[in-house]
Design an enzyme around this catalytic site. Structure first.
Site, PDB file in Angstrom:
ATOM      1  N   ASP A  64      54.879  14.436  63.006  1.00 39.15           N
ATOM      2  CA  ASP A  64      53.968  14.564  64.145  1.00 39.15           C
ATOM      3  C   ASP A  64      53.296  15.936  64.133  1.00 39.15           C
ATOM      4  O   ASP A  64      53.483  16.743  63.216  1.00 39.15           O
ATOM      5  CB  ASP A  64      54.696  14.278  65.466  1.00 39.15           C
ATOM      6  CG  ASP A  64      55.694  15.349  65.874  1.00 39.15           C
ATOM      7  OD1 ASP A  64      55.745  16.419  65.222  1.00 39.15           O
ATOM      8  OD2 ASP A  64      56.434  15.128  66.854  1.00 39.15           O
ATOM      9  N   ARG A  67      54.796  19.614  63.512  1.00 42.71           N
ATOM     10  CA  ARG A  67      55.164  20.100  62.180  1.00 42.71           C
ATOM     11  C   ARG A  67      53.976  19.901  61.250  1.00 42.71           C
ATOM     12  O   ARG A  67      53.802  18.813  60.693  1.00 42.71           O
ATOM     13  CB  ARG A  67      56.382  19.348  61.640  1.00 42.71           C
ATOM     14  CG  ARG A  67      57.654  19.628  62.397  1.00 42.71           C
ATOM     15  CD  ARG A  67      58.789  18.756  61.885  1.00 42.71           C
ATOM     16  NE  ARG A  67      60.042  19.070  62.547  1.00 42.71           N
ATOM     17  CZ  ARG A  67      60.428  18.571  63.712  1.00 42.71           C
ATOM     18  NH1 ARG A  67      59.637  17.732  64.350  1.00 42.71           N
ATOM     19  NH2 ARG A  67      61.588  18.896  64.248  1.00 42.71           N
ATOM     20  N   HIS A 101      60.324  13.052  70.211  1.00 42.52           N
ATOM     21  CA  HIS A 101      59.160  13.784  70.716  1.00 42.52           C
ATOM     22  C   HIS A 101      58.200  12.851  71.442  1.00 42.52           C
ATOM     23  O   HIS A 101      58.293  11.627  71.337  1.00 42.52           O
ATOM     24  CB  HIS A 101      58.415  14.474  69.568  1.00 42.52           C
ATOM     25  CG  HIS A 101      59.223  15.520  68.867  1.00 42.52           C
ATOM     26  ND1 HIS A 101      58.770  16.213  67.774  1.00 42.52           N
ATOM     27  CD2 HIS A 101      60.479  16.001  69.103  1.00 42.52           C
ATOM     28  CE1 HIS A 101      59.686  17.063  67.359  1.00 42.52           C
ATOM     29  NE2 HIS A 101      60.731  16.946  68.149  1.00 42.52           N
ATOM     30  N   HIS A 166      65.868  24.537  58.503  1.00 40.85           N
ATOM     31  CA  HIS A 166      66.235  23.920  59.777  1.00 40.85           C
ATOM     32  C   HIS A 166      67.536  24.562  60.231  1.00 40.85           C
ATOM     33  O   HIS A 166      68.466  24.717  59.433  1.00 40.85           O
ATOM     34  CB  HIS A 166      66.408  22.414  59.638  1.00 40.85           C
ATOM     35  CG  HIS A 166      66.584  21.711  60.959  1.00 40.85           C
ATOM     36  ND1 HIS A 166      67.786  21.702  61.635  1.00 40.85           N
ATOM     37  CD2 HIS A 166      65.699  21.012  61.723  1.00 40.85           C
ATOM     38  CE1 HIS A 166      67.639  21.015  62.768  1.00 40.85           C
ATOM     39  NE2 HIS A 166      66.390  20.597  62.847  1.00 40.85           N
ATOM     40  N   LYS A 176      65.101  13.419  56.606  1.00 45.28           N
ATOM     41  CA  LYS A 176      64.911  13.629  58.041  1.00 45.28           C
ATOM     42  C   LYS A 176      63.782  12.756  58.625  1.00 45.28           C
ATOM     43  O   LYS A 176      63.717  12.546  59.829  1.00 45.28           O
ATOM     44  CB  LYS A 176      64.619  15.115  58.283  1.00 45.28           C
ATOM     45  CG  LYS A 176      65.065  15.631  59.632  1.00 45.28           C
ATOM     46  CD  LYS A 176      65.078  17.146  59.633  1.00 45.28           C
ATOM     47  CE  LYS A 176      65.341  17.669  61.038  1.00 45.28           C
ATOM     48  NZ  LYS A 176      64.173  17.514  61.908  1.00 45.28           N
ATOM     49  N   HIS A 192      72.955  14.259  65.459  1.00 44.97           N
ATOM     50  CA  HIS A 192      72.913  15.683  65.787  1.00 44.97           C
ATOM     51  C   HIS A 192      74.218  16.173  66.411  1.00 44.97           C
ATOM     52  O   HIS A 192      74.531  17.359  66.331  1.00 44.97           O
ATOM     53  CB  HIS A 192      71.744  15.974  66.732  1.00 44.97           C
ATOM     54  CG  HIS A 192      70.417  15.992  66.039  1.00 44.97           C
ATOM     55  ND1 HIS A 192      69.977  14.966  65.263  1.00 44.97           N
ATOM     56  CD2 HIS A 192      69.436  16.926  66.008  1.00 44.97           C
ATOM     57  CE1 HIS A 192      68.772  15.255  64.784  1.00 44.97           C
ATOM     58  NE2 HIS A 192      68.429  16.433  65.215  1.00 44.97           N
ATOM     59  N   GLN A 294      60.346  24.256  69.424  1.00 46.20           N
ATOM     60  CA  GLN A 294      59.872  24.641  68.090  1.00 46.20           C
ATOM     61  C   GLN A 294      60.046  26.148  67.869  1.00 46.20           C
ATOM     62  O   GLN A 294      60.442  26.589  66.785  1.00 46.20           O
ATOM     63  CB  GLN A 294      58.403  24.245  67.916  1.00 46.20           C
ATOM     64  CG  GLN A 294      58.161  22.748  67.891  1.00 46.20           C
ATOM     65  CD  GLN A 294      58.932  22.042  66.790  1.00 46.20           C
ATOM     66  OE1 GLN A 294      58.967  22.489  65.649  1.00 46.20           O
ATOM     67  NE2 GLN A 294      59.575  20.934  67.129  1.00 46.20           N
TER      68      GLN A 294
END
Length: 419
Positions: A64, A67, A101, A166, A176, A192, A294
């Site tokens: 998206d 990134r 997101h 990351h 990912k 996670h 972010q």
């Protein structure tokens, strides 16, 4: 020295006797254009692509807008190669791997797809719609893997994105794109959750760290989830801090991702012989500071160069706020032990980022230059500032007279590594 903040920059002048170094990656100039880099990488996939058959459903997974990956360059070149192998436009779809997101706007889809917009179908992954998800099985750790239906039911799946550090999966890119990028909210949370040690109160697994893949339980969960989809191949870029494509890795989704991670670590790690009293770090401007979730990456990486109790000045505009509505709510917990306990009882990805933020806010003194409300910055345990000069004035009051400093202009890309 100019430090970027959103779409603008702040000048910073530190006395030479205070500055230990400006921490930057040393990037070689590419010998060819970004398009040539992509074409060369894709040439290694010709044998796989030649096996694609007309009429097969091909799904290309991409990142998206939070990134930047160079997708407007590589997606048209990838489709061009697929067309040459007989794959028709109408048999292709691009799925934007949102994870948890927000959905993308039409303008953002245009930026992601470039010249393909309006030609190739595009859809946003929805982690919360059970009708658009398929259950594939459990990992060895018992994580239930639910994946985007279009991805799961495609004849061929191609993963695209970019490789970078990351803070607990080791590196981005590769696997990912499936988990968490194309997974259900439940699967995202479960994968996670592996960041925490199994025992209550034992905190974060030390192998779930920036630049670490060996023994990393989060990486392991992502690998197992991706294997259930078994992508045809990946195409991952490596970007310079100014967003130029400097390398690309295409081919086997495991091997080529590892090759890209090794390349990235060698290029973007910065060895330091001592830690500093002050670290001034910019995320690198928009979109790396689009929201705090972010921007946290720059906070995490920059803190590696800071002494215990030192001062971190972080420039992160956060024009989209926190990046998720649930993030800020976690700061009702002020004690890390209570925070960890609540996180174990009701794990959220954004809660993990909030927990990591509070850890650093309590280890260091963090001055945040952002558009966030000052009272909310203070609730997160940080000191608010509207400009870099204001932040430096506040930092000066907390520093010893003989302080030493590092400046990191592109905090989202470079990792200080103490020797």
């Amino acid at each position: 020295m100019e430090l970027r903040y959103g779409d603008i920059s702040f000048p910073l002048d530190l006395p030479p006797d205070k500055l230990l170094a400006a921490i930057r990656a040393v990037i070689p100039s590419p010998s060819c254009s970004p398009a040539a880099i992509i074409r060369t990488a894709l040439a290694g996939c010709d044998a796989v692509i030649s096996g694609f058959r007309p009429g097969e459903r091909v799904v290309i997974v991409t990142s998206d807008i939070t990134r930047y990956t160079g997708s407007e360059i590589y997606l048209p070149l990838l489709v061009e190669r697929l067309n040459a192998a007989g794959v028709r436009d109408q048999d292709m779809e691009i799925v934007v791997a949102l994870g948890i997101h927000r959905r993308q706007t039409e303008h953002e889809h245009r930026k992601i797809l470039g010249s393909l917009y309006g030609r190739i179908r595009v859809s946003d992954h929805d982690c919360d719609d059970p009708g658009k998800l398929v259950y594939l099985g459990k990992t060895s750790a018992g994580i239930e893997v639910e994946i985007n239906r279009k991805v799961a039911e495609a004849d061929r799946v191609i993963l695209t994105g970019t490789i970078g550090f990351h803070y607990f999966a080791g590196f981005g890119g590769g696997r990912k794109a499936i988990l968490p990028g194309s997974a259900s909210r439940k699967s995202c949370m479960a994968s996670h959750f592996a960041v925490l040690n199994p025992e209550a109160g034992s905190g974060k697994n030390p192998c779930a760290a920036t630049g670490v893949l060996d023994g990393n339980p989060v990486h392991g969960a992502m690998i197992e989830g991706c294997a259930m989809v078994n992508p045809a191949f990946i195409l991952n870029t490596v970007l310079a801090p100014d967003k130029r494509i400097i390398a690309a890795f295409a081919g086997d989704w495991r091997e080529k991702h590892l090759d890209g991670c090794r390349y990235y670590a060698e290029l973007f790690s910065y060895p330091i012989r001592e830690k500093a009293d002050l670290v001034v770090v910019s995320c690198g401007g928009f979109p790396k500071d689009i929201n705090f979730i972010q921007a946290h990456k720059s906070m995490e990486y920059g803190s590696q160069a800071l002494k215990e109790g030192g001062v971190l000045v972080l420039l992160a505009q956060c024009r989209d706020g926190y990046g998720n509505d649930t993030f800020f709510r976690w700061f009702r917990f002020k004690e890390l032990s209570a925070f960890e306990s609540a996180l174990r009882n009701n794990y959220e990805i954004n809660g993990q980022t909030a927990y990591s933020t509070l850890q650093k806010a309590q280890r260091f003194r963090v001055v945040l230059v952002s558009d966030l409300p000052p009272e909310e910055v203070e609730t997160m345990g940080m000191i608010a500032a509207a400009t870099l000069p204001e932040a430096m004035e506040k930092a000066a009051a907390m520093l010893p007279e003989d302080y030493k400093a590092y400046v990191i202009p592109e905090g989202g890309t470079v990792l200080p590594v103490p020797l």
